[in-house]
Design an enzyme around this catalytic site. Structure first.
Site, mmCIF file in Angstrom:
data_model
loop_
_atom_site.group_PDB
_atom_site.id
_atom_site.type_symbol
_atom_site.label_atom_id
_atom_site.label_comp_id
_atom_site.label_asym_id
_atom_site.label_seq_id
_atom_site.Cartn_x
_atom_site.Cartn_y
_atom_site.Cartn_z
ATOM 1 N N TYR A 1 -0.260 -11.009 21.766
ATOM 2 C CA TYR A 1 0.166 -9.818 21.013
ATOM 3 C C TYR A 1 1.012 -8.922 21.923
ATOM 4 O O TYR A 1 2.100 -8.470 21.552
ATOM 5 C CB TYR A 1 -1.080 -9.075 20.508
ATOM 6 C CG TYR A 1 -0.823 -7.722 19.892
ATOM 7 C CD1 TYR A 1 -0.499 -7.608 18.547
ATOM 8 C CD2 TYR A 1 -0.905 -6.552 20.654
ATOM 9 C CE1 TYR A 1 -0.276 -6.357 17.974
ATOM 10 C CE2 TYR A 1 -0.678 -5.309 20.088
ATOM 11 C CZ TYR A 1 -0.370 -5.216 18.752
ATOM 12 O OH TYR A 1 -0.130 -3.984 18.196
ATOM 13 N N SER B 1 4.082 -1.363 20.810
ATOM 14 C CA SER B 1 2.694 -1.028 21.189
ATOM 15 C C SER B 1 2.650 -0.773 22.690
ATOM 16 O O SER B 1 3.382 -1.421 23.462
ATOM 17 C CB SER B 1 1.765 -2.195 20.847
ATOM 18 O OG SER B 1 0.494 -1.975 21.413
HETATM 19 P P1 NAP Z 1 -2.444 -2.546 9.282
HETATM 20 O O1 NAP Z 1 -3.120 -1.317 8.786
HETATM 21 O O2 NAP Z 1 -3.244 -3.768 9.577
HETATM 22 O O3 NAP Z 1 -1.281 -2.899 8.243
HETATM 23 C C1 NAP Z 1 -0.473 -4.007 8.478
HETATM 24 C C2 NAP Z 1 0.641 -3.996 7.472
HETATM 25 O O4 NAP Z 1 1.530 -5.070 7.798
HETATM 26 C C3 NAP Z 1 0.167 -4.221 6.052
HETATM 27 O O5 NAP Z 1 1.008 -3.471 5.195
HETATM 28 C C4 NAP Z 1 0.400 -5.719 5.839
HETATM 29 O O6 NAP Z 1 0.646 -6.068 4.476
HETATM 30 C C5 NAP Z 1 1.654 -5.901 6.649
HETATM 31 N N1 NAP Z 1 1.889 -7.264 7.089
HETATM 32 C C6 NAP Z 1 1.099 -8.043 7.884
HETATM 33 N N2 NAP Z 1 1.677 -9.239 8.056
HETATM 34 C C7 NAP Z 1 2.849 -9.215 7.367
HETATM 35 C C8 NAP Z 1 3.877 -10.148 7.138
HETATM 36 N N3 NAP Z 1 3.822 -11.376 7.669
HETATM 37 N N4 NAP Z 1 4.928 -9.792 6.359
HETATM 38 C C9 NAP Z 1 4.986 -8.546 5.809
HETATM 39 N N5 NAP Z 1 4.040 -7.618 5.981
HETATM 40 C C10 NAP Z 1 2.979 -7.951 6.736
HETATM 41 O O7 NAP Z 1 -1.607 -2.259 10.626
HETATM 42 P P2 NAP Z 1 -1.350 -0.909 11.458
HETATM 43 O O8 NAP Z 1 -2.513 -0.650 12.343
HETATM 44 O O9 NAP Z 1 -0.846 0.186 10.569
HETATM 45 O O10 NAP Z 1 -0.165 -1.424 12.418
HETATM 46 C C11 NAP Z 1 1.193 -1.323 12.061
HETATM 47 C C12 NAP Z 1 2.036 -1.649 13.282
HETATM 48 O O11 NAP Z 1 1.649 -0.789 14.359
HETATM 49 C C13 NAP Z 1 1.857 -3.085 13.786
HETATM 50 O O12 NAP Z 1 3.105 -3.594 14.200
HETATM 51 C C14 NAP Z 1 0.938 -2.918 14.995
HETATM 52 O O13 NAP Z 1 1.103 -3.943 15.940
HETATM 53 C C15 NAP Z 1 1.393 -1.570 15.505
HETATM 54 N N6 NAP Z 1 0.380 -0.903 16.344
HETATM 55 C C16 NAP Z 1 -0.812 -0.505 15.802
HETATM 56 C C17 NAP Z 1 -1.739 0.118 16.644
HETATM 57 C C18 NAP Z 1 -3.083 0.585 16.145
HETATM 58 O O14 NAP Z 1 -3.910 1.035 16.964
HETATM 59 N N7 NAP Z 1 -3.372 0.520 14.836
HETATM 60 C C19 NAP Z 1 -1.446 0.338 18.001
HETATM 61 C C20 NAP Z 1 -0.222 -0.083 18.489
HETATM 62 C C21 NAP Z 1 0.690 -0.690 17.667
HETATM 63 P P3 NAP Z 1 -0.570 -6.488 3.450
HETATM 64 O O15 NAP Z 1 -1.380 -5.217 3.219
HETATM 65 O O16 NAP Z 1 0.111 -6.913 2.197
HETATM 66 O O17 NAP Z 1 -1.350 -7.538 4.125
#
Ligand code: NAP
Length: 251
Positions: A161, A148
């Site tokens: 985070y 991130s």
């Molecule tokens: P999201 O839509 O909230 O999805 C999170 C995913 O991670 C879901 O599939 C969830 O599974 C899974 N997960 C959560 N905890 C877990 C665990 N302990 N073991 C296995 N799976 C787990 O997240 P996202 O926004 O796509 O983010 C994905 C990645 O991108 C993350 O690492 C986040 O930090 C990074 N990121 C996101 C953003 C943003 O703006 N969205 C920006 C920078 C970085 P379930 O559905 O089964 O709960």
């Protein structure tokens, strides 16, 4: 659909960025393990869509913050017998519930963020490397962590985070050097503001305000991140390892 280049494990692939990576990888011929923690219905939906499009996918539940579950996850991938493990995308991460003043957080909250974001990435990388390493009979491969921009800039009220993501960035550089002789490349993508996770529930007004703070004037899509991940995985990036690639619209 191209011939299968092997297996890819995508952690946290039931929705958001992980699901976009899983779909794109499958369209490029990977047999994709769609890992999830709790939303079996969503993970199965991602697999069903991939299979309907002619690809290969299987959903495997595992909490990446629990090392024994990660060991079991990779054993189940072995048992799937879909080909050699060639790629890992460490995407699972906590976004919801990680905001707040550090002095108001208790030890359990801090440990949970570190356990999922950092320890999960470490455990999955170890299990993947043991299978990919040339010296262990593997075929080499590619690992991409989803970090991130908060890991570089610190963010606001997301200090823990951000620290977990900064650790992933440092891990990327060190592990890349160690993995290179084993035929494994290790890189990170560093998303900015993406339309997934905590940003899904925001109002149009909040999203417009965020978009105006981004030089490219829009919030990124999960597909924007998936395209960058797949480029790093691909042979087009065969001389690239130990890098952290921002996918942030210039922010
Ligand atoms: P999201 O839509 O909230 O999805 C999170 C995913 O991670 C879901 O599939 C969830 O599974 C899974 N997960 C959560 N905890 C877990 C665990 N302990 N073991 C296995 N799976 C787990 O997240 P996202 O926004 O796509 O983010 C994905 C990645 O991108 C993350 O690492 C986040 O930090 C990074 N990121 C996101 C953003 C943003 O703006 N969205 C920006 C920078 C970085 P379930 O559905 O089964 O709960």
């Amino acid at each position: 659909m191209s011939a299968s280049p092997g297996v890819m494990v995508v952690t946290g692939a039931s929705r958001g960025i992980g699901a976009a990576v899983a779909r794109l990888a499958a369209s490029r011929g990977f047999a994709v393990c769609v890992n999830y923690r709790s939303r079996a219905d969503l993970a199965q939906g991602v697999c069903d869509a991939i299979i309907a499009a002619g690809g290969r996918a299987c959903a495997i539940q595992a909490d990446v913050s629990v090392d024994a579950e990660v060991v079991r996850l990779f054993q189940q991938v072995d048992q799937w017998q879909a080909g050699p493990l060639l790629a890992l995308v460490n995407n699972a991460g906590l976004t919801h519930g990680t905001r707040g003043l550090f002095m108001d957080m208790d030890a359990e909250q801090v440990a949970k963020i570190v356990a999922v974001n950092l320890m999960g990435t470490l455990s999955c990388s170890r299990e993947a490397m043991r299978r990919m390493a040339l010296s262990r009979g593997g075929k080499g491969g590619s690992i991409v962590h989803v970090s991130s921009q908060a890991g570089v800039f610190g963010g606001q009220k997301i200090a823990v985070y951000a620290a977990s993501k900064a650790a992933i960035n440092t891990f990327t550089v060190g592990l890349a050097r160690e993995a290179a002789p084993e035929g494994i490349r290790v890189n990170s993508v560093s998303p900015g503001i993406i339309a997934s996770g905590e940003h899904i529930g925001q109002t149009a007004e909040q999203q417009a305000q965020l978009a105006s703070s981004i030089p490219l004037q829009r919030i990124g899509s999960p597909d924007d991140v998936a395209q960058a991940v797949m480029w790093l995985i691909s042979e087009s990036a065969s001389y690239i390892t130990g890098t952290i690639l921002p996918v942030a619209g210039g922010r």
